[in-house]
Design a protein around this motif. Structure first.
Motif, mmCIF file in Angstrom:
data_model
loop_
_atom_site.group_PDB
_atom_site.id
_atom_site.type_symbol
_atom_site.label_atom_id
_atom_site.label_comp_id
_atom_site.label_asym_id
_atom_site.label_seq_id
_atom_site.Cartn_x
_atom_site.Cartn_y
_atom_site.Cartn_z
ATOM 1 N N GLU A 1 -0.932 4.866 -6.088
ATOM 2 C CA GLU A 1 -0.979 3.612 -5.444
ATOM 3 C C GLU A 1 -0.946 3.618 -4.101
ATOM 4 O O GLU A 1 -0.178 4.651 -3.462
ATOM 5 C CB GLU A 1 0.136 2.661 -6.078
ATOM 6 N N ILE A 2 -1.498 2.743 -3.357
ATOM 7 C CA ILE A 2 -1.377 2.661 -1.729
ATOM 8 C C ILE A 2 -0.797 1.289 -1.778
ATOM 9 O O ILE A 2 -1.131 0.192 -1.902
ATOM 10 C CB ILE A 2 -2.920 2.660 -1.080
ATOM 11 N N CYS A 3 0.275 1.382 -0.663
ATOM 12 C CA CYS A 3 1.109 0.152 -0.453
ATOM 13 C C CYS A 3 0.587 -0.351 1.088
ATOM 14 O O CYS A 3 0.680 0.714 1.887
ATOM 15 C CB CYS A 3 2.595 0.212 -0.465
ATOM 16 N N MET A 4 0.263 -1.656 1.302
ATOM 17 C CA MET A 4 -0.185 -2.019 2.762
ATOM 18 C C MET A 4 1.170 -2.665 3.217
ATOM 19 O O MET A 4 1.633 -3.667 2.572
ATOM 20 C CB MET A 4 -1.129 -2.812 2.594
ATOM 21 N N TRP A 5 1.503 -2.455 4.588
ATOM 22 C CA TRP A 5 2.823 -3.013 5.133
ATOM 23 C C TRP A 5 2.052 -3.407 6.286
ATOM 24 O O TRP A 5 1.667 -2.902 7.217
ATOM 25 C CB TRP A 5 3.939 -2.070 5.434
ATOM 26 N N ASP B 1 0.318 -5.750 0.114
ATOM 27 C CA ASP B 1 -0.856 -5.737 -1.000
ATOM 28 C C ASP B 1 -0.362 -4.139 -1.424
ATOM 29 O O ASP B 1 0.206 -3.229 -0.896
ATOM 30 C CB ASP B 1 -2.151 -5.549 -0.223
ATOM 31 N N ARG B 2 -0.986 -4.019 -2.858
ATOM 32 C CA ARG B 2 -1.061 -2.582 -3.331
ATOM 33 C C ARG B 2 -2.509 -2.717 -4.181
ATOM 34 O O ARG B 2 -2.921 -3.570 -4.392
ATOM 35 C CB ARG B 2 0.075 -2.704 -4.649
ATOM 36 N N ILE B 3 -2.813 -1.363 -3.776
ATOM 37 C CA ILE B 3 -4.346 -1.033 -4.380
ATOM 38 C C ILE B 3 -4.094 0.130 -5.132
ATOM 39 O O ILE B 3 -3.315 1.038 -4.626
ATOM 40 C CB ILE B 3 -5.577 -1.154 -3.535
ATOM 41 N N PRO B 4 -5.177 0.479 -6.080
ATOM 42 C CA PRO B 4 -4.952 1.879 -6.635
ATOM 43 C C PRO B 4 -5.419 2.928 -5.550
ATOM 44 O O PRO B 4 -6.359 2.737 -4.860
ATOM 45 C CB PRO B 4 -5.712 2.044 -7.826
ATOM 46 N N ASP B 5 -4.961 4.132 -5.429
ATOM 47 C CA ASP B 5 -5.483 5.172 -4.485
ATOM 48 C C ASP B 5 -6.497 5.798 -4.961
ATOM 49 O O ASP B 5 -7.495 6.015 -3.981
ATOM 50 C CB ASP B 5 -4.269 6.347 -4.757
ATOM 51 N N THR B 6 -6.965 5.965 -6.286
ATOM 52 C CA THR B 6 -8.100 6.443 -6.606
ATOM 53 C C THR B 6 -8.811 5.345 -7.593
ATOM 54 O O THR B 6 -8.080 4.846 -8.359
ATOM 55 C CB THR B 6 -8.219 7.756 -7.419
ATOM 56 N N ARG C 1 8.104 6.827 -1.625
ATOM 57 C CA ARG C 1 7.176 7.874 -2.492
ATOM 58 C C ARG C 1 5.901 7.256 -2.958
ATOM 59 O O ARG C 1 5.436 7.728 -3.937
ATOM 60 C CB ARG C 1 7.969 7.875 -3.945
ATOM 61 N N MET C 2 5.333 6.458 -2.176
ATOM 62 C CA MET C 2 3.957 5.661 -2.229
ATOM 63 C C MET C 2 3.285 6.298 -0.965
ATOM 64 O O MET C 2 4.022 6.350 0.140
ATOM 65 C CB MET C 2 3.838 4.275 -2.398
ATOM 66 N N ARG C 3 1.784 6.369 -1.265
ATOM 67 C CA ARG C 3 1.127 6.257 -0.110
ATOM 68 C C ARG C 3 1.169 5.035 0.735
ATOM 69 O O ARG C 3 0.732 3.905 0.021
ATOM 70 C CB ARG C 3 -0.304 6.687 -0.461
ATOM 71 N N PHE D 1 -9.248 -4.315 7.496
ATOM 72 C CA PHE D 1 -8.819 -2.875 7.180
ATOM 73 C C PHE D 1 -8.505 -2.729 5.794
ATOM 74 O O PHE D 1 -8.841 -1.440 5.495
ATOM 75 C CB PHE D 1 -7.252 -2.965 7.940
ATOM 76 N N LYS D 2 -8.093 -3.626 5.107
ATOM 77 C CA LYS D 2 -7.923 -3.549 3.688
ATOM 78 C C LYS D 2 -9.271 -3.027 3.104
ATOM 79 O O LYS D 2 -9.505 -2.050 2.337
ATOM 80 C CB LYS D 2 -7.348 -4.506 2.897
#
Length: 681
Positions: free
Chosen positions: A81-85, A97-102, A263-265, A442-443
């Motif tokens: 998962e990718i977290c946007m800050w 936001d959160r989006i799947p990494d792949t 521990r998240m991207r 950006f997202k």
């Protein structure tokens, strides 16, 4: 000063300069294809920490085809998962936001991270196994000169490239560290903040000792020696592009922090202090990419690297991540770099000397593309050089390397140009803030970039290896060789061929769905059957083999395939087995339990060997397995379940040709265009 006198000389089919991921991928192909090879590197040791760390989906698929994806997959940290800050109304960062990494469903693998040294170890073990220890990295060896005899470049049996090599001492081949005496390794010596090169000084020192030189005559040379490539400079080629004012630092640390997503991207934009990317690593480590706003280029356009230390980088991270705290006791590695995007003016010289990886394109590392695209350059090139050096493929196919990979490099530069500026820019405070970066933009760039970064949307343009109509995006290719020029068919006729399997776009990698072995019912991802051993594959979608009319179509195709003059029989070197160059794999759509291998399929699809009997590993069925469900391959590939079709997969798993079972002449022409057919010595 001592002189060498007469230098010893030798011959080798392929000389590889540089033993990073691109060089090792090249050597891996040579090992799998049985090509005499030497690989040299001026550094005295392999990477043990730092450098590249991201493994994209396509790279893991390639590792699987070579036989070591399981090692990488088990050791790597999987990115889920990718977290946007981003800054909130009060200016403090918060998760937005959160989006799947792949992207779900793209591949049987997902993006993961493991440091470059382990990847290099996997390659070295694989090369040792498949070359029977005949290919070993020769460290502390530096090229001094390179000459190409242009009168011999078209002679398939010649060794037209002459390279003089120098052997260095342990001290000479050890890179200098930025902070002398530090126990923490740094990668500054590889960074683009370093412009000067030390080769001339090292050669001068080596020359002062007798017996340090040798001359190598090679059929082919592959330069994989990094962004300041000696090979590129020896050829007189350049990288063209630009550098930005954005300076970034990198830390590999075990963090002590209260930041909740460590521990998240994470992609973190602060209000005023710059940006930061978090990459969770294996063994509790985390990599931080940190914008250094307080470090700026000087009048020459370069930053003063002596002012960059781990403490300065950490201080920048602490400001960006505030109000959260971050510190460390253990730092494994650090570096700094200046964002720049450049592409080489040329990818090869006379189709005898080639450049791959950072030697021919550079960009920022935050998209996890450097090691991946470098390895994929070599994956595209290696089999072509191997088959040409063995006289199996025509030398003309070597021209497709530059046209195919230049487009990928340019696409990467364009993506990185946009992505790095969005990442490095200040977040917009409101809709009226024209200088700030829109976080929605950006997202969107991040999500689209992830699809690009996966390596799964690579689509090679038309050539003698890819028979399709040109597309608007391919107009930039330097080699104007389209499918119609090779086959004499119109764009409309070529489009109809693609329509036989729309789920297998010609030019893209062969996508993978579960199928079953006809003989033992074991489920396989079909891509697992496309091993990287230098073979082309003719994939026969045999359709409903129990239908009498379809069975006759399959039988007629197999008669043509088995004829003495067919490409299948005339591509093989004298004395080799039938499927040395081209392997035939079958996928049918009838019920597995109603069909029989020996009764329903012509012998050429499961050849008989007097010593080992029938081959039970070439015929598969699109049916449901007991334990792993139904891949529905025909539907996913878009192939008619009754009539089927024929597909060619190149040795690098990319689709090269599609046609009807009746179009054997077109299939024959495809192989006549790229392979040396007929009797061989």
């Amino acid at each position: 000063m001592a002189t060498d006198g007469t230098l010893p000389d030798s011959k080798v089919d392929v000389l590889i300069i540089g033993a990073g991921p691109a060089g090792l991928m090249s050597a891996c192909w040579m090992a799998h294809c049985g090509v005499t090879t030497r690989i040299v590197d001026k550094r005295n040791n392999k990477i043990y920490c730092g450098q590249a760390d991201g493994l994209q989906c396509r790279s893991l698929e390639i590792f699987d085809s070579l036989g070591f994806a399981d090692r990488a997959w088990k050791e790597a940290n999987h990115m889920i998962e990718i977290c946007m800050w981003n800054p909130g109304p009060d200016g403090a960062i918060r998760r937005s936001d959160r989006i799947p990494d792949t992207i779900v469903g793209l591949s049987r693998f997902q993006q993961s991270v493991i440091h470059q040294g382990r990847v290099e170890r996997f390659f070295l073990d694989n090369i040792k196994k498949y070359s029977k220890n005949t290919i070993q990295v020769e460290r502390g060896v530096l090229p001094e000169s390179l000459e190409i005899d242009e009168t011999k470049v078209e002679d398939d049996s010649a060794y037209p490239v002459t390279v003089k090599l120098r052997h260095l001492t342990e001290e000479e081949s050890t890179p200098e560290q930025q902070i002398n005496g530090s126990k923490v390794s740094d990668g500054i010596f590889r960074s683009n903040l370093i412009q000067e090169d030390d080769e001339d000084d090292l050669i001068r020192k080596s020359k002062s000792r007798a017996g340090t030189g040798e001359v190598v005559h090679a059929k082919y040379v592959i330069g994989c020696d990094g962004a300041r490539s000696w090979t590129r400079r020896a050829l007189g080629f350049e990288l063209q592009g630009e550098a930005t004012d954005f300076i970034w630092g990198v830390l590999d640390i075990i963090p002590i922090t209260d930041f909740p997503d460590i521990r998240m991207r994470c992609a973190i934009h602060s209000a005023e202090d710059g940006s930061l990317m978090v990459i969770p690593r294996e063994n509790k480590m985390v990599r931080l990419y940190i914008q250094l706003k307080e470090v700026t280029p000087d009048a020459s356009g370069r930053a003063d690297r002596s002012k960059i230390t781990p403490e300065i980088i950490l201080n920048a991270a602490q400001k960006i991540i505030s109000p959260y705290k971050i510190d460390y006791e253990y730092c494994d590695w650090w570096t700094a770099y200046q964002i720049g995007q450049r592409v080489g003016t040329d990818f090869d010289a006379h189709k005898r000397v080639f450049l791959a990886g950072d030697a021919v394109h550079t960009h920022s590392p935050k998209a996890g593309q450097g090691m991946n695209v470098s390895m994929q350059d070599a994956y595209n090139l290696g089999w072509k050089v191997a088959l040409a050096s063995k006289g199996i493929a025509k030398r003309s196919i070597l021209g497709t390397y530059g046209s195919e990979r230049r487009r990928i490099a340019q696409d990467l530069i364009d993506f990185d140009h946009r992505f790095s500026r969005l990442f490095s820019g200040r977040p917009a405070k409101d809709v009226m803030d024209e200088e700030g970066v829109s976080m929605e933009e950006f997202k969107d760039a991040f999500e689209k970039g992830n699809r690009f970064a996966s390596g799964l949307i690579v689509n090679y343009g038309p050539s003698e290896l890819v028979i399709k109509a040109p597309e608007p995006s391919e107009e930039g290719d330097q080699r104007k060789v389209d499918g119609s020029a090779v086959t004499g068919l119109s764009a409309d006729a070529l489009a109809k061929k693609q329509a036989l399997a729309p789920g297998l776009p010609i030019g893209m990698r062969f996508n993978s769905y579960k199928i079953l072995n006809q003989s033992d019912a074991r489920p396989w991802h079909f891509q697992e059957r496309l091993k990287s051993n230098g073979r082309f594959r003719v994939v026969l979608f045999a359709g409903n083999i129990l239908n009498l009319e379809q069975a006759k179509r399959v039988e007629k195709f197999c008669e043509a395939l088995d004829a003495p003059t067919s490409f299948y029989r005339t591509a093989n070197p004298a004395g080799s087995s039938l499927d040395t160059v081209i392997e035939v794999l079958t996928i049918h759509s009838a019920k597995r339990t109603e069909t029989e291998l020996l009764r329903d399929f012509p012998e050429v699809l499961h050849p008989f060997d007097p010593h080992t009997g029938w081959d039970y590993d070439k015929v598969f069925v699109d049916d449901e397995s007991y334990h792993e469900g139904f891949g529905d391959a025909y539907a996913n590939y878009g192939v008619d379940k009754e009539r089927g079709c024929v597909v060619v997969a190149r040795p690098d798993q990319h689709v090269g040709w599609i046609g009807e079972l009746e179009d054997f002449e077109g299939l024959q022409k495809y192989f006549e265009g790229c392979l040396v057919l007929g009797p061989k010595v």
